[in-house]
Design a protein around this motif. Sequence first.
Motif, mmCIF file in Angstrom:
data_model
loop_
_atom_site.group_PDB
_atom_site.id
_atom_site.type_symbol
_atom_site.label_atom_id
_atom_site.label_comp_id
_atom_site.label_asym_id
_atom_site.label_seq_id
_atom_site.Cartn_x
_atom_site.Cartn_y
_atom_site.Cartn_z
ATOM 1 N N ARG A 65 41.885 29.935 46.309
ATOM 2 C CA ARG A 65 41.028 31.443 46.743
ATOM 3 C C ARG A 65 41.596 32.551 45.687
ATOM 4 O O ARG A 65 40.755 33.377 45.321
ATOM 5 N N LYS A 66 43.075 32.621 45.711
ATOM 6 C CA LYS A 66 43.462 33.516 44.734
ATOM 7 C C LYS A 66 42.919 33.219 43.155
ATOM 8 O O LYS A 66 42.494 34.448 42.814
ATOM 9 N N ALA A 67 42.844 32.119 42.695
ATOM 10 C CA ALA A 67 42.106 31.918 41.421
ATOM 11 C C ALA A 67 40.892 32.238 41.326
ATOM 12 O O ALA A 67 40.419 33.053 40.386
ATOM 13 N N LEU A 68 40.154 31.921 42.354
ATOM 14 C CA LEU A 68 38.598 32.305 42.618
ATOM 15 C C LEU A 68 38.367 33.854 42.509
ATOM 16 O O LEU A 68 37.353 34.615 41.931
ATOM 17 N N THR A 69 39.261 34.661 43.263
ATOM 18 C CA THR A 69 38.910 35.836 43.446
ATOM 19 C C THR A 69 39.167 36.481 41.936
ATOM 20 O O THR A 69 38.289 37.523 41.602
ATOM 21 N N ARG A 70 40.228 35.973 41.213
ATOM 22 C CA ARG A 70 40.573 36.725 40.017
ATOM 23 C C ARG A 70 39.138 36.554 39.203
ATOM 24 O O ARG A 70 38.693 37.337 38.267
ATOM 25 N N LEU A 71 38.755 35.277 38.997
ATOM 26 C CA LEU A 71 37.738 35.014 38.236
ATOM 27 C C LEU A 71 36.363 35.815 38.724
ATOM 28 O O LEU A 71 35.583 36.036 37.771
ATOM 29 N N ALA A 72 36.147 35.911 39.976
ATOM 30 C CA ALA A 72 35.026 36.629 40.375
ATOM 31 C C ALA A 72 35.339 37.940 39.926
ATOM 32 O O ALA A 72 34.307 38.798 39.293
ATOM 33 N N SER A 73 36.503 38.640 39.895
ATOM 34 C CA SER A 73 36.883 39.900 39.498
ATOM 35 C C SER A 73 36.562 40.114 38.009
ATOM 36 O O SER A 73 35.957 41.216 37.556
ATOM 37 N N ASP A 74 36.566 39.021 37.267
ATOM 38 C CA ASP A 74 36.256 38.996 35.834
ATOM 39 C C ASP A 74 34.952 38.722 35.310
ATOM 40 O O ASP A 74 34.535 38.487 34.284
ATOM 41 N N HIS A 75 34.153 38.491 36.503
ATOM 42 C CA HIS A 75 32.431 38.139 36.180
ATOM 43 C C HIS A 75 32.250 36.855 35.682
ATOM 44 O O HIS A 75 31.253 36.452 35.180
ATOM 45 N N VAL A 76 33.223 35.961 35.826
ATOM 46 C CA VAL A 76 33.120 34.543 35.241
ATOM 47 C C VAL A 76 32.338 33.904 36.430
ATOM 48 O O VAL A 76 31.654 32.983 36.177
ATOM 49 N N ILE A 77 32.709 34.090 37.689
ATOM 50 C CA ILE A 77 32.090 33.156 38.863
ATOM 51 C C ILE A 77 31.242 34.247 39.754
ATOM 52 O O ILE A 77 31.629 35.462 39.744
ATOM 53 N N GLU A 78 30.467 33.831 40.371
ATOM 54 C CA GLU A 78 29.804 34.549 41.582
ATOM 55 C C GLU A 78 30.468 34.114 42.977
ATOM 56 O O GLU A 78 30.235 32.892 43.130
ATOM 57 N N GLN A 79 30.620 34.992 43.997
ATOM 58 C CA GLN A 79 31.066 34.488 44.991
ATOM 59 C C GLN A 79 30.354 35.409 46.169
ATOM 60 O O GLN A 79 30.383 36.753 46.174
#
Lengths: 245, 245
Positions: A65-79
């Motif tokens: 979840r921490k990794a995904l949160t950061r990726l979302a913050s960088d607009h790499v993924i959508e959550q």
Amino acid sequence: MATAPDSGKPTAAQALAPDRHRKASDQSIYDAIYEAVLTQRLPPGSRLPEVALSELFGVSRSIIRKALTRLASDHVIEQRPNQMAMVARPDVEETRQIFAARRLVEGEVMRLTAGTLSKARLQELKRLVKDEKSAHQSGRDQDRVHCSMEVHRFLARHCPNQVLGRMMRELVLRTSIVIALYKSPGMSACFLGDDHARLAELIAQGKGDQAADLAHRHLRALEDLLDLNEADTTIDLARILRPET
Amino acid sequence: MATAPDSGKPTAAQALAPDRHRKASDQSIYDAIYEAVLTQRLPPGSRLPEVALSELFGVSRSIIRKALTRLASDHVIEQRPNQMAMVARPDVEETRQIFAARRLVEGEVMRLTAGTLSKARLQELKRLVKDEKSAHQSGRDQDRVHCSMEVHRFLARHCPNQVLGRMMRELVLRTSIVIALYKSPGMSACFLGDDHARLAELIAQGKGDQAADLAHRHLRALEDLLDLNEADTTIDLARILRPET
DNA sequence: GCGCCACCCGGTGTATACATTTCGGGCTCG
DNA sequence: CGAGCCCGAAATGTATACACCGGGTGGCGC
């Protein structure tokens, strides 16, 4: 659902396989997904279920979840709430904005970086360009994309202004995503003539303005290669539902 | 320790008090801290312990950690392993880079935004400028800083290119942090003549290039007001330890 | 009296249990 | 036969327990 091709149905986890069964930090997971998206092994729309990833990397969901949160913050993924994370799928408008932003930032990065690289660094850069060319000629598309991205990322990493450098890296990644999304079938993404070689040359010679201009035209040409006609989303729906004449 | 004034010693939690005892989402916590940093109620170096925040907002540490991860991703706070998060304290070099990046991005935002705002939006903008001026004249510094930030953020929010708009908002925040860090005592941060009023006027008239130029000079002047002489960190230490002549 | 070391406390790091939501299959009723 | 409802599997959302780390302090030895 009518608006999306919906990509591979299960979970595209095989693209992340290498370091299975080894305890991984959130940074290494972030990097793995980042790299997979950058090289287009994880296409836009790919689903990233937390449990599958936690089993894959051998850690608990907290780390994932921490990794995904950061990726979302960088607009790499959508959550979105209560839904699986997926690799971002920017619409046409956002795609144009990404390109415009990248032209601005990358141009300045070229200007700042030109003439500041050591001999060793220039060697590295030219090596990347060479590798890209050879990968292109022998048809190893995966490698070619990787090297092409690395050329831009290399310049961003060695820009004297690291704030801009970071922004540029983020934009390079988002550009990679939209290219995967909108490229016309069969196009040779981001291998336009020997732009990269000429760019490296201008950087080496310290001709910042010319390098910026070349980067600008390079990116414009790239954007023009994309299939950016709207004609999707809501409009299609309206036409489909209209009673036939 | 010798390099840092170390700010308020306990935890600057009183700056976040308003919505206490109410279940808060990670977004609302993110916003609360973001706003507090933006308006300089949480100065650089402020410590943000997870447990204190979780009690303050009435949620578990999971939520707090998510908010903190996002804030770190935006360079608002620094997170080091096994240590409390703290509001970022960029060094002098990074400060210069932030200003340079912001000049680039904000200039383009001005260019793109000029002439695109509706009458209602222009009213809002002029209202902000007016409020800032009145706050300045009556000495309400807290309000003045808030309005001043809002002028820039308003323009970023309504830029046609939202990718650039987001970048600019991030840079405005980081600028606010370094101003709090490096302002000379007593300076009226970011109230330089009536730059904002003139900027609003140029935006209204659609004079993008002139607006960009004014923003550029505005930011340059702001940077020049800061006390950006190194003379800190390691250098002081060397001088202190040198045997006296 | 002065250092050094062991302990303790307060903090973060990680895993896990449980609540909640979503989506889809299949049954039932009109 | 079709539409709608119900329920269950599977995912995410949240809280909590416990491990681990680091710093500060008090006591002990010299």
